[in-house]
Design an enzyme around this catalytic site. Structure first.
Site, PDB file in Angstrom:
ATOM      1  N   THR A  78      43.200  10.680 -12.999  1.00 42.40           N
ATOM      2  CA  THR A  78      42.819   9.637 -13.951  1.00 42.40           C
ATOM      3  C   THR A  78      41.807   8.639 -13.373  1.00 42.40           C
ATOM      4  O   THR A  78      40.780   8.361 -13.988  1.00 42.40           O
ATOM      5  CB  THR A  78      44.094   8.889 -14.403  1.00 42.40           C
ATOM      6  OG1 THR A  78      44.983   9.843 -14.973  1.00 42.40           O
ATOM      7  CG2 THR A  78      43.769   7.824 -15.429  1.00 42.40           C
TER       8      THR A  78
ATOM      9  N   GLY B  21      49.025   1.393  -6.541  1.00 42.59           N
ATOM     10  CA  GLY B  21      50.349   1.956  -6.355  1.00 42.59           C
ATOM     11  C   GLY B  21      50.829   1.902  -4.917  1.00 42.59           C
ATOM     12  O   GLY B  21      52.015   2.088  -4.649  1.00 42.59           O
TER      13      GLY B  21
ATOM     14  N   SER C 159      46.418  -2.996  -9.017  1.00 46.58           N
ATOM     15  CA  SER C 159      46.690  -2.174 -10.197  1.00 46.58           C
ATOM     16  C   SER C 159      45.987  -2.702 -11.440  1.00 46.58           C
ATOM     17  O   SER C 159      45.450  -3.806 -11.461  1.00 46.58           O
ATOM     18  CB  SER C 159      48.199  -2.170 -10.466  1.00 46.58           C
ATOM     19  OG  SER C 159      48.583  -3.428 -10.985  1.00 46.58           O
ATOM     20  N   CYS C 160      46.037  -1.910 -12.489  1.00 50.33           N
ATOM     21  CA  CYS C 160      45.418  -2.283 -13.760  1.00 50.33           C
ATOM     22  C   CYS C 160      45.969  -3.616 -14.263  1.00 50.33           C
ATOM     23  O   CYS C 160      45.204  -4.494 -14.685  1.00 50.33           O
ATOM     24  CB  CYS C 160      45.632  -1.186 -14.789  1.00 50.33           C
ATOM     25  SG  CYS C 160      47.355  -0.690 -14.996  1.00 50.33           S
ATOM     26  N   ASN C 161      47.287  -3.766 -14.218  1.00 47.91           N
ATOM     27  CA  ASN C 161      47.879  -5.005 -14.729  1.00 47.91           C
ATOM     28  C   ASN C 161      47.516  -6.201 -13.855  1.00 47.91           C
ATOM     29  O   ASN C 161      47.213  -7.286 -14.371  1.00 47.91           O
ATOM     30  CB  ASN C 161      49.408  -4.870 -14.815  1.00 47.91           C
ATOM     31  CG  ASN C 161      49.840  -4.105 -16.047  1.00 47.91           C
ATOM     32  OD1 ASN C 161      49.333  -4.347 -17.145  1.00 47.91           O
ATOM     33  ND2 ASN C 161      50.771  -3.173 -15.890  1.00 47.91           N
TER      34      ASN C 161
ATOM     35  N   ARG D 168      52.425   0.550 -21.685  1.00 50.07           N
ATOM     36  CA  ARG D 168      52.440   1.879 -22.328  1.00 50.07           C
ATOM     37  C   ARG D 168      53.390   2.749 -21.536  1.00 50.07           C
ATOM     38  O   ARG D 168      53.503   2.620 -20.311  1.00 50.07           O
ATOM     39  CB  ARG D 168      51.013   2.419 -22.423  1.00 50.07           C
ATOM     40  CG  ARG D 168      50.591   3.381 -21.303  1.00 50.07           C
ATOM     41  CD  ARG D 168      50.486   2.680 -19.945  1.00 50.07           C
ATOM     42  NE  ARG D 168      50.028   3.600 -18.923  1.00 50.07           N
ATOM     43  CZ  ARG D 168      50.704   3.901 -17.807  1.00 50.07           C
ATOM     44  NH1 ARG D 168      51.874   3.351 -17.562  1.00 50.07           N
ATOM     45  NH2 ARG D 168      50.184   4.737 -16.945  1.00 50.07           N
TER      46      ARG D 168
ATOM     47  N   HIS E  55      55.219  -7.322 -10.698  1.00 45.83           N
ATOM     48  CA  HIS E  55      53.814  -7.625 -10.989  1.00 45.83           C
ATOM     49  C   HIS E  55      53.397  -9.008 -10.493  1.00 45.83           C
ATOM     50  O   HIS E  55      52.274  -9.196 -10.029  1.00 45.83           O
ATOM     51  CB  HIS E  55      53.546  -7.497 -12.493  1.00 45.83           C
ATOM     52  CG  HIS E  55      53.916  -6.158 -13.047  1.00 45.83           C
ATOM     53  ND1 HIS E  55      55.166  -5.893 -13.572  1.00 45.83           N
ATOM     54  CD2 HIS E  55      53.224  -4.998 -13.111  1.00 45.83           C
ATOM     55  CE1 HIS E  55      55.215  -4.620 -13.971  1.00 45.83           C
ATOM     56  NE2 HIS E  55      54.054  -4.060 -13.699  1.00 45.83           N
ATOM     57  N   GLY E  56      54.319  -9.976 -10.622  1.00 41.98           N
ATOM     58  CA  GLY E  56      53.987 -11.332 -10.163  1.00 41.98           C
ATOM     59  C   GLY E  56      53.650 -11.370  -8.688  1.00 41.98           C
ATOM     60  O   GLY E  56      52.562 -11.819  -8.304  1.00 41.98           O
TER      61      GLY E  56
ATOM     62  N   HIS F 129      48.063  -1.163 -22.130  1.00 45.28           N
ATOM     63  CA  HIS F 129      49.104  -2.172 -21.970  1.00 45.28           C
ATOM     64  C   HIS F 129      48.750  -3.379 -22.848  1.00 45.28           C
ATOM     65  O   HIS F 129      47.589  -3.579 -23.218  1.00 45.28           O
ATOM     66  CB  HIS F 129      49.146  -2.689 -20.525  1.00 45.28           C
ATOM     67  CG  HIS F 129      49.434  -1.659 -19.484  1.00 45.28           C
ATOM     68  ND1 HIS F 129      50.576  -0.907 -19.465  1.00 45.28           N
ATOM     69  CD2 HIS F 129      48.728  -1.279 -18.384  1.00 45.28           C
ATOM     70  CE1 HIS F 129      50.564  -0.111 -18.408  1.00 45.28           C
ATOM     71  NE2 HIS F 129      49.456  -0.310 -17.734  1.00 45.28           N
TER      72      HIS F 129
ATOM     73  N   GLN G 103      44.766   0.895 -18.966  1.00 45.57           N
ATOM     74  CA  GLN G 103      45.326   1.255 -17.656  1.00 45.57           C
ATOM     75  C   GLN G 103      44.518   2.332 -16.942  1.00 45.57           C
ATOM     76  O   GLN G 103      44.552   2.414 -15.726  1.00 45.57           O
ATOM     77  CB  GLN G 103      46.775   1.727 -17.833  1.00 45.57           C
ATOM     78  CG  GLN G 103      46.968   3.113 -18.461  1.00 45.57           C
ATOM     79  CD  GLN G 103      46.838   3.140 -19.971  1.00 45.57           C
ATOM     80  OE1 GLN G 103      46.570   2.113 -20.597  1.00 45.57           O
ATOM     81  NE2 GLN G 103      47.009   4.311 -20.567  1.00 45.57           N
TER      82      GLN G 103
END
Lengths: 337, 337
Positions: free
Chosen positions: A11, A110, A139-141, A168, A194-195, A220, A301
């Site tokens: 991806t 990751g 990461s994307c987020n 997602r 994530h934080g 997302h 993402q």
């Protein structure tokens, strides 16, 4: 020309390869893959030299009629920098190989933050990566959160961030992922990881995040609250964001009500793979209540980290400063909806 | 025995009818419906006198082989109280009819707050409804928020509530609702109407809410942040919630990761229609960071207001106080997982 190796052609890797090819100062030295599939065939069709990531499986490529240029070690040795786009955890296993060939490496979000010298977001901490041997593109987020937080910190100061990430369930190609018809607290424990990940970019930030998974594959969605250090009018924040090249403010007139129409817009615009590299912030959603700022943003993402990887290549090699690199990347990729 | 009329026999009405029938102090005087369908047939099978909500359509019932006891006006006239469970906006149209027959009426959360004398949540403001002619039982989401906020306010004081409501796209039977494979900010403007709705229960509460819609039908999911007026240990909050009869704390040992397993648990437990009348709070999710409390809760949109309607009947008629009514309703319905 910067010779770029891409280890992992899924991806993220395939998108980074295409983006690198568009850069005036870079060349794709080759891509490495563990096994033949439709993506490997496309790599060959595009003329990317294909390397075997696992030597014992090189025969599989021959059986599939795909010519192999050599083992991944040859690719790493020949490159100025390697972008590791392998699945989570494999990057850590590859680190010693990159060190053996003295090739600086970029990893994806990751991997653990302590694997690397610094985590990276082009808008927020480009210079931290200069001369580093191991850099993690977050990461994307985390990328999506960082792009919004950086300008807010600079303009107003941030007291606290609280974000709910409605994620997602899987990417469109991940056919075995769930959920179907469900909303999962995920992780169920709070705060989510994530934080702390955003704190690898802003080490003095106060941020709590909550994660969920839902039956959607396209993007997302972040429900974001930022308590600012001063009261600001929502229109000021909209103006601030409008200056940011990787924040797309979805105007009300476009009648885009969710990720489906966003992706359709990107496809209509001729974006490769319908990619949406920018944070997509619903302009109408930007609201302030006292010192609390709220907004909704969609995060693609599969692609928002791709320009960040391109910028990280220049950052590591000291080939440009943040402004120059971001501008070049944006222009060549066509970023800025 | 309190004679209860139920006008509207869909998702909420049919559940209220069943719950009323279980009460030792109430009787279903009859139910009214606009047209024959599977629900009308079930009403007749259960022995509920069936009234025609629209007189011109009474023939349709006869054509479907369903006997009609009369027009809805007869039902309203004969009852001590009417529960209006018609679709949003229809309750407002019915108000003058209820006034004409001098029958106190309960409306559902889809009606405007200013239609009624008071909005109602049994745990939070039972006494406000005593003697009122028009009472609105607040929506599923507002009920779910109120049940959590009430004990927190009493125990610690609440400085501010911020909640993201990840809403199911439609109920299981609403086959024409979306979205499919999408996450929609809904409403896209912030704050959503849910916060002001909670303020109809707690008029001095500071609350901002954000809404989304996702492709799920089983339950809503709330990502809740409550800034308390003091720092509290998460275990204290868990103990506080454990005392509340309409809050179910999902224990980690049950391995319930989302709404799907929750509903399956309710069905396995023999709950009628698999209903989940309680807020379902993931015990592991209850967390505090300084004075910020966070949690995830699942809200069963089809059923959490049903016991509230039963309690509102007693409140309006002054037949019990909050504690007595809630206890009777819980016992008869089997509330308390």
């Amino acid at each position: 020309m910067i010779q770029v190796a891409i280890n992992g052609y899924g991806t993220i890797g395939k998108r980074v390869a295409d983006a690198v090819r568009e850069q005036p100062d870079m060349e794709v030295r080759g891509v490495a893959k563990t096994r033949p599939n439709f993506e490997a065939e496309t790599a060959v069709d595009k003329g990317f030299p294909l390397y075997a990531a696992v030597e014992e499986r090189a025969d599989q490529f021959a059986d599939a009629g795909l010519e192999i240029a050599g083992p991944v070690e040859d690719l790493v040795d020949a490159a100025d920098v390697v972008v590791d786009a392998t699945p989570s955890g494999i990057g850590a296993e590859n680190k010693s190989m990159y060190e053996a060939y003295d090739t600086p490496a970029l990893y994806q979000g990751g991997e653990d933050a302590d694997l690397v010298d610094t985590s990276f977001n082009a808008r927020s901490n480009f210079e931290d990566a200069t001369g580093a041997d191991h850099v993690r593109v977050v990461s994307c987020n985390t990328t999506g959160l960082s792009r919004v937080i950086a300008p807010l910190r600079e303009a107003y100061g941030v007291e606290k961030v609280r974000a709910t990430l409605v994620r997602r369930g899987g990417d469109p190609g991940q056919t075995s992922r769930g959920p179907i018809n469900d909303i999962l607290p995920n992780p169920v424990t709070i705060p989510s990881h994530h934080g702390p990940d955003v704190e690898t970019i802003f080490d003095d930030l106060d941020i709590d995040t909550l994660g969920m998974k839902v039956p959607a594959t396209l993007m997302h969605m972040h429900s974001l609250n930022v308590t600012l250090e001063e009261e600001v009018d929502a229109s000021e924040v909209r103006d601030l964001f409008a200056e940011e090249s990787r924040l797309f403010l979805i105007p009300e007139r476009m009648d885009i009500d969710g990720s489906g129409k966003l992706k359709e817009y990107a496809l209509d615009a001729g974006r490769p793979r319908g990619d949406v590299w920018e944070n997509c912030i619903w302009e109408e959603s930007i609201s302030t209540v006292g010192d609390d700022l709220y907004l909704f943003q969609g995060i693609h993402q599969e692609s928002d980290v791709v320009p960040e990887n391109v910028d990280a290549i220049r950052a590591v090699l000291g080939e440009a400063d943040a402004e120059e690199s971001i501008e070049t990347t944006n222009e060549t990729m066509g970023i800025g909806l």
